[in-house]
Scaffold this motif. Structure first.
Motif, PDB file in Angstrom:
ATOM      1  N   ASP A 496       0.845  -1.210   0.000  1.00 50.58           N
ATOM      2  CA  ASP A 496       0.000   0.000   0.000  1.00 50.58           C
ATOM      3  C   ASP A 496       0.871   1.248   0.000  1.00 50.58           C
ATOM      4  OD1 ASP A 496      -2.219   1.597  -0.015  1.00 50.58           O
ATOM      5  OD2 ASP A 496      -2.849   1.157   2.049  1.00 50.58           O
ATOM      6  N   ALA A 498       2.117   4.700  -0.976  1.00 48.29           N
ATOM      7  CA  ALA A 498       1.518   5.923  -1.518  1.00 48.29           C
ATOM      8  C   ALA A 498       1.979   7.078  -0.646  1.00 48.29           C
ATOM      9  CB  ALA A 498      -0.014   5.824  -1.513  1.00 48.29           C
ATOM     10  N   PRO A 535      -6.654   0.332  -2.985  1.00 51.76           N
ATOM     11  CA  PRO A 535      -5.834   1.390  -3.610  1.00 51.76           C
ATOM     12  C   PRO A 535      -5.669   1.199  -5.120  1.00 51.76           C
ATOM     13  CG  PRO A 535      -4.427  -0.149  -2.440  1.00 51.76           C
ATOM     14  CD  PRO A 535      -5.836  -0.563  -2.136  1.00 51.76           C
ATOM     15  N   ARG A 537      -5.769   3.222  -7.607  1.00 49.68           N
ATOM     16  CA  ARG A 537      -4.983   4.235  -8.335  1.00 49.68           C
ATOM     17  C   ARG A 537      -3.476   4.001  -8.211  1.00 49.68           C
ATOM     18  NH1 ARG A 537      -8.798   8.380  -9.499  1.00 49.68           N
ATOM     19  NH2 ARG A 537     -10.762   7.820  -8.477  1.00 49.68           N
ATOM     20  N   TRP A 538      -3.074   3.136  -7.297  1.00 44.83           N
ATOM     21  CA  TRP A 538      -1.654   2.848  -7.089  1.00 44.83           C
ATOM     22  C   TRP A 538      -1.300   1.414  -7.489  1.00 44.83           C
ATOM     23  CZ3 TRP A 538      -4.618   6.144  -4.443  1.00 44.83           C
ATOM     24  CH2 TRP A 538      -4.122   7.422  -4.191  1.00 44.83           C
ATOM     25  N   SER A 539      -2.245   0.717  -8.139  1.00 40.76           N
ATOM     26  CA  SER A 539      -2.063  -0.721  -8.390  1.00 40.76           C
ATOM     27  C   SER A 539      -1.804  -1.018  -9.866  1.00 40.76           C
ATOM     28  CB  SER A 539      -3.310  -1.494  -7.937  1.00 40.76           C
ATOM     29  OG  SER A 539      -3.510  -1.336  -6.549  1.00 40.76           O
ATOM     30  N   ALA A 557       3.617   1.148  -7.650  1.00 35.93           N
ATOM     31  CA  ALA A 557       3.082   2.133  -6.705  1.00 35.93           C
ATOM     32  C   ALA A 557       4.088   3.253  -6.451  1.00 35.93           C
ATOM     33  CB  ALA A 557       2.709   1.439  -5.393  1.00 35.93           C
ATOM     34  N   VAL A 560       3.765   5.846  -9.057  1.00 32.86           N
ATOM     35  CA  VAL A 560       2.612   6.712  -8.801  1.00 32.86           C
ATOM     36  C   VAL A 560       2.933   7.687  -7.677  1.00 32.86           C
ATOM     37  CG1 VAL A 560       0.156   6.777  -8.206  1.00 32.86           C
ATOM     38  CG2 VAL A 560       1.056   4.893  -9.604  1.00 32.86           C
ATOM     39  N   LEU A 561       3.648   7.214  -6.656  1.00 32.97           N
ATOM     40  CA  LEU A 561       4.061   8.112  -5.571  1.00 32.97           C
ATOM     41  C   LEU A 561       4.950   9.232  -6.104  1.00 32.97           C
ATOM     42  CD1 LEU A 561       5.166   7.172  -2.006  1.00 32.97           C
ATOM     43  CD2 LEU A 561       6.641   8.629  -3.371  1.00 32.97           C
ATOM     44  N   GLU A 564       2.764  11.725  -7.537  1.00 32.05           N
ATOM     45  CA  GLU A 564       2.159  12.543  -6.487  1.00 32.05           C
ATOM     46  C   GLU A 564       3.120  13.634  -6.023  1.00 32.05           C
ATOM     47  OE1 GLU A 564      -0.546  10.345  -3.491  1.00 32.05           O
ATOM     48  OE2 GLU A 564       1.010   8.886  -4.001  1.00 32.05           O
ATOM     49  N   PRO A 572      -4.117  10.803  -8.416  1.00 36.14           N
ATOM     50  CA  PRO A 572      -3.861  10.116  -9.697  1.00 36.14           C
ATOM     51  C   PRO A 572      -5.170   9.796 -10.417  1.00 36.14           C
ATOM     52  CG  PRO A 572      -2.624   9.116  -7.885  1.00 36.14           C
ATOM     53  CD  PRO A 572      -3.582  10.063  -7.263  1.00 36.14           C
ATOM     54  N   TRP A 609       6.104   1.592 -14.644  1.00 39.76           N
ATOM     55  CA  TRP A 609       4.756   1.254 -15.123  1.00 39.76           C
ATOM     56  C   TRP A 609       4.776   0.335 -16.339  1.00 39.76           C
ATOM     57  CZ3 TRP A 609       3.552   7.180 -15.046  1.00 39.76           C
ATOM     58  CH2 TRP A 609       3.428   7.603 -13.720  1.00 39.76           C
TER      59      TRP A 609
END
Length: 634
Positions: A496, A498, A535, A537-539, A557, A560-561, A564, A572, A609
């Motif tokens: 998890d 983020a 989560p 949006r972070w997966s 993830a 994505v962090l 952010e 996101p 990604w």
């Protein structure tokens, strides 16, 4: 004898160790092993090697790179490359471009963990006492072209691959990869002397008090985090290993040395002191390198500015800031520049120190302590309400700052977590929020952790960061990548990751929190990818479609962090709902490049990604890549 990795016949150019030495070119048989490059005289008629003519130790190689061919070079000298080591460049000519590429690729992998890899090189030859590219007349002169460093391997700018991810190692390269550097306690041994960097007040009867600056004898390294030691009066007990440094390690005893300090933290401290000539020495973002940070009001700048000077090494192992002033140690270099500017904007006038900084967190609140008596906790104020319940700021035994998670009943698989907590307490890294212990003998149970005064990274980005310099955002990403690289080395998944699950301390350093806790959540809305609390949006696609978690889903993830961080806390895929995200991400949709992120930064995100998990980098790769970018900004 080491097994041969590559063998080829090359034309070797003489090294011109003296200016008067004539140039000559001779065919030699080159053999590369994991430890050496050896070259031999060669009999082309019999196809046999003859006498050994020379060797280069792989660990001494500082760079391998192409060389621009000479003007009107003959056909046999069209594909030169160079191997730079202590004695200078060794010039070799391959017969074809394919052979040259093969050797460069292998060499870059073999040397990628060397300690003294250089940042600049000369793209042309050294001939008759002059570098043809820049006309410098000193053979040891710093290179005139910057090497692009990718995850510990070299590449020449202009031939950059689209991805920053390194080429995958072959099985034999992977098998020969050296182990990770040992943790600091591996430098110690029973009987050695350590010096306390911080005061430590005993928590249990087993502990030993530490007094800053005093010496202690190491008796036993019980585990990574706690050692048994004795003081000068013969008193014995357990001490936190991160509160001491081994005697003779050098810099830690000097007030001007600020070990774990980033560039932006150094600038904040120097500006706060506001003294012309104020300085400190810190670790560079490049492992094993050091930087002098200097504050100056020169040039009519009333507000003052900060300058950063990398401490360099000569081929003979001497330190310098100005090339003509070399010293056998960093303290000698600092002493000299306290009296002489010698190329800097100012001499080093005032020591600026963070020696009075707060002591680091310990693994537990004492050796062997993991069950905490709730009567020793004082609750002061509420910090927030998380997945498991209320989080409060408080004190332990009236003096230690702590954060206390009060686990609401039915939200967690408590028995499983309590067993895991004993393992989690042993995880200690400067970029992880430290678990101090648990209160399990009443309900609700409490999780007691390190307290970080600047709170959640997501809120910090949204509320505290305005017009950030590029280096500040990259330092945040570096902190997270290094904390996650440590978890990765311990075979630990976060699940998890983020910005909301990272915290910021009083110095602006970022630490990862709540690692592994998602395994113990009992809320179906959270644990199922169909649930609204999952989560999404972070997966990555493999988690969204098949719930397949791995270290590579943590890598996704992290990308994505980073997004952010570089959007200062935006959501996101903010215009899409969860169902749309699952469909579109699985079909190839990716987050756009943030305005504050340059292409080099965005390319790191894109590497995280990749559709296929195996094509994503490791956290160790990411940490090295980000360190390299930080080094370029310094």
């Amino acid at each position: 004898m080491s097994e041969s990795i590559l063998e080829d016949i090359f034309v070797k150019r003489s090294q011109q160790k003296k200016k008067t030495s004539p140039l000559n070119y001779k065919e030699r048989l080159f053999i590369l092993t994991q430890n050496k490059i050896s070259y031999y005289d060669y009999d082309p008629e019999k196809g046999k090697k003859k006498g050994l003519k020379g060797t280069v130790d792989v660990e001494k190689i500082k760079c391998v790179a192409n060389v621009l061919p000479e003007v009107n070079a003959p056909a046999e000298r069209q594909y030169p490359f160079q191997i730079i080591y202590d004695e200078g460049p060794l010039y070799v000519f391959a017969k074809t471009e394919e052979v040259r590429k093969q050797w460069l690729h292998k060499l870059k992998h073999v040397v990628r963990f060397n300690k003294d890899l250089i940042q600049k090189y000369h793209p042309c030859f050294w001939v008759d006492g002059t570098w043809l590219c820049c006309q410098q007349e000193v053979k040891q002169a710093l290179g005139c072209r910057v090497l692009e460093v990718q995850n510990g391997a070299f590449s020449n700018k202009g031939s950059r691959r689209k991805s920053r991810k390194p080429l995958p190692p072959t099985p034999e390269e992977e098998a020969s990869r050296p182990p990770q550097p040992p943790p600091r306690q591996a430098e110690a041994a029973p009987g050695m002397t350590a010096i306390a960097e911080y005061d430590y007040t005993p928590v249990t009867d087993q502990d030993l008090a530490l007094h800053k600056g005093e010496e202690y004898t190491i008796l036993e390294m019980v585990d990574t985090n706690w050692w048994r030691a004795s003081d000068r009066n013969g008193m014995e007990g357990y001490i936190p290993s991160n509160y001491v440094v081994m005697a003779g390690n050098g810099l830690e005893t000097f007030d001007w040395y600020c070990k774990n300090m980033s560039r932006s933290q150094a600038e904040n401290l120097l500006r706060t002191e506001n003294k012309d000539g104020g300085f400190l020495v810190r670790e560079s973002s490049k492992a094993g390198k050091y930087t002098v940070s200097l504050f100056t009001k020169g040039g009519g700048d009333a507000a003052g500015s900060c300058r950063h000077y990398n401490i360099c090494l000569t081929p003979q192992g001497q330190f310098y800031l100005a090339e003509k002033h070399n010293f056998s140690s960093i303290p000698e270099l600092i002493t000299y520049h306290q009296h002489n500017a010698a190329g800097m904007v100012s001499r080093l006038k005032y020591t600026v120190s963070n020696q009075d900084r707060n002591a680091p967190s310990t693994a537990g609140l004492g050796y062997g302590v993991w069950e905490i008596d709730p009567r020793h906790l004082t609750f002061i104020r509420e910090l927030g309400n998380g997945q498991f319940g209320v989080v409060k700021y408080g004190k332990w035994q009236g003096q230690h700052d702590v954060a206390i998670k009060m686990i609401k009943e039915g939200s967690m698989s408590e028995d499983d977590f309590i067993e895991e907590a004993k393992v989690m307490m042993k995880l200690r890294h400067e970029n992880l929020v430290q678990l101090y212990g648990v209160c399990t003998k009443q309900r609700p149970i409490y999780i007691v952790t390190e307290f970080l005064s600047n709170g959640c990274l997501l809120n910090y980005l949204r509320e505290e960061v305005a017009n950030p310099p590029p280096i500040l955002l990259l330092e945040m990403c570096k902190d997270v990548s290094e904390g996650m690289a440590y978890l990765e080395s311990q075979q630990y998944l976060h699940r998890d990751l983020a910005a909301r699950n990272c915290l910021v301390d009083g110095n602006g350093s970022v630490k990862v929190t709540d690692f592994g806790l998602s395994r113990y959540v009992l809320d179906d809305e959270y644990t199922s990818s169909a649930g609204s609390k999952f989560p999404v949006r972070w997966s990555p696609p493999e988690v969204l479609l098949y719930c397949r978690f791995s270290s590579k889903s943590d890598i996704w993830a992290f990308g994505v962090l980073m997004w952010e961080v570089y959007t200062l806390g935006r959501m996101p895929y903010e215009r899409l709902n969860n169902t749309d995200i699952v469909n579109k991400v699985s079909s190839g949709l990716r987050l756009y490049r943030p305005q504050l992120a340059k292409e080099a930064i965005y390319s790191i995100m894109l590497d995280c990604w990749h559709d296929k998990p195996e094509e994503r980098p490791t956290f160790q790769d990411l940490a090295v890549t980000i360190q390299d970018l930080l080094y370029e900004l310094q």
